[in-house]
Design a protein around this motif. Structure first.
Motif, short mmCIF file in Angstrom:
data_model
loop_
_atom_site.label_atom_id
_atom_site.label_comp_id
_atom_site.label_asym_id
_atom_site.label_seq_id
_atom_site.Cartn_x
_atom_site.Cartn_y
_atom_site.Cartn_z
N THR A 39 -33.49 20.25 78.72
CA THR A 39 -32.61 19.41 78.62
C THR A 39 -31.95 18.65 79.83
N TYR A 44 -37.24 17.65 76.02
CA TYR A 44 -36.98 18.82 74.97
C TYR A 44 -37.83 19.80 75.40
N ASN A 68 -33.77 30.11 68.18
CA ASN A 68 -32.58 29.69 68.41
C ASN A 68 -32.04 29.82 69.80
N GLY A 123 -34.89 25.54 76.58
CA GLY A 123 -34.46 24.32 75.66
C GLY A 123 -33.13 23.71 77.00
N ALA A 124 -32.06 24.47 77.29
CA ALA A 124 -31.30 23.92 78.30
C ALA A 124 -31.77 23.46 79.41
N ASN A 150 -35.21 23.78 71.41
CA ASN A 150 -34.28 22.73 70.81
C ASN A 150 -35.25 21.66 70.25
N SER A 151 -36.64 22.12 69.85
CA SER A 151 -37.16 20.86 68.99
C SER A 151 -38.21 21.89 68.22
N ARG A 169 -28.95 23.73 63.81
CA ARG A 169 -28.96 24.23 65.11
C ARG A 169 -29.01 23.12 65.94
N SER A 170 -28.92 21.79 65.48
CA SER A 170 -29.14 20.66 66.36
C SER A 170 -30.46 20.48 67.07
N MET A 171 -31.41 21.06 66.58
CA MET A 171 -32.82 20.77 67.13
C MET A 171 -33.51 19.83 66.52
N GLN A 172 -34.35 19.14 67.37
CA GLN A 172 -35.32 17.88 66.83
C GLN A 172 -36.33 18.50 66.20
#
Ligand code: G3I
Length: 305
Positions: free
Chosen positions: A9, A14, A34, A5-6, A38-39, A73-76
């Motif tokens: 980004t 994503y 987690n 994810g990072a 991130n999506s 978790r601020s995921m899309q």
């Protein structure tokens, strides 16, 4: 970066996964989800049979659980899917044209309203074209009773309900240049020319020895992007193991990164243990949540250049 994810980004993309509600109680599953992604895309929980099993009675509990986890978790979230011939409750197929059109309108409206503002992109219509060389539409209650125009009807309704959500057409065996992908291409081109709302095309990316990653993969993404839509890998999984599998993942992720409108990648599951290919090992984490060579290859490409 040290996670998918990072790293994605940092490249303006994503990196997502399909998630199954009934696995969210498993510690290793949730920790891997987690840490790395991130999506999320609900694997089955937003499908018609799950959210509207009988006409007009909606059940969002399982999908809500996934969406709430993602939000915390601020995921899309990618919404999957509104209009599809499969996982379609039998009551839909038994309606006549007028009632079917009403039911489709109600379904899209209710589901998108429930999740309004929470879904980055919706797969509005899924898998509407046949396999093979004909380029023809697939038979379905929608195609057979409403005619070919059902797809644009669905997109227009979707735009009116949640104007902020990106609206995608999603399909498989369209990853390379072939008769099926060209049929989708021609539809998207026509939609753009006539102002039918469409923002993105999802390429599922289910690869195996019968449908391998082809050399024209990147070129195919590029021709769609040139029409003025975003492109996304929406259900990526690649059969195989070891360095061969890793090399195929590398090709696909490189292809996406080379296309500026390729906005993200979703793999179709966290772990081989729960892949829809029950005897296969097509994902990035093995059955014990250990990182496979394919994982390392993907992370290295995302961190590269
Ligand atoms: O929920 C029921 C459960 O109550 C029942 O006991 C059990 C017994 O068979 O079945 C469960 O439903 C299964 C469901 O997954 C949830 O696990 C269905 O049988 C099974 O057919 C269904 O498979 C899903 C498949 O779509 C159905 O078309 C896979 O999980 C899912 O990964 C797969 O995803 C599709 C995408 O949506 C579209 N593109 C292709 C992709 C792979 O086929």
């Amino acid at each position: 970066a040290t996670t998918l994810g990072a790293a994605a980004t940092a490249k303006g993309r994503y990196f997502g996964t399909a998630v199954a509600n009934n696995r969210l109680g498993e510690t290793d599953y949730v920790n891997t989800l987690n840490a790395e992604f991130n999506s999320v895309t609900p694997e089955n929980e937003m499908k018609w049979d799950a959210v509207e099993p009988s006409r007009g009675s909606f059940n969002f509990a399982a999908a809500d659980r996934i969406v709430n986890h993602a939000k915390s978790r601020s995921m899309q979230v990618r919404g999957h899917t509104l209009v599809w011939h499969s996982q379609l409750p039998s009551w839909v197929g038994s309606l006549g044209a007028d009632e079917l059109r009403k039911a489709m309108t109600t379904h899209i409206t209710e589901v998108m309203t429930h999740y309004k503002g929470q879904i980055a992109a919706w797969d509005v219509v899924n898998e509407a074209f046949q396999d093979g060389t004909s380029g023809a539409r697939r038979n379905s209650p929608f195609q057979d009773k409403l005619g070919a125009g059902y797809i644009e009807e669905a997109f227009k309704i979707a735009r009116s309900v949640d104007p902020a959500a990106k609206l995608c057409y999603n399909d498989y065996n369209t990853d390379g240049i072939n008769a099926k992908s060209t049929a989708v291409y021609n539809m998207v081109k026509d939609f753009k020319a006539r102002g039918v709302p469409i923002d993105c095309v999802g390429f599922q990316g289910h690869f195996n020895s019968n449908s391998p990653v082809t050399a024209d993969f990147q070129q195919n993404l590029e021709r769609f992007a040139a029409l003025g839509v975003d492109v996304q890998l929406t259900e990526l999984d690649i059969e195989g193991s070891g360095s061969e599998q890793a090399a195929n993942y590398e090709k696909v992720v490189k292809g996406c990164l080379a296309v500026s409108r390729c906005t993200g990648i979703t793999v179709w599951g966290v772990t081989d243990k729960y892949s829809w290919r029950s005897s296969g090992t097509p994902l990035l984490f093995d059955g014990n949540y250990q990182k496979k060579p394919a994982y390392t290859a993907v992370l290295d490409v995302l961190n590269g250049g």
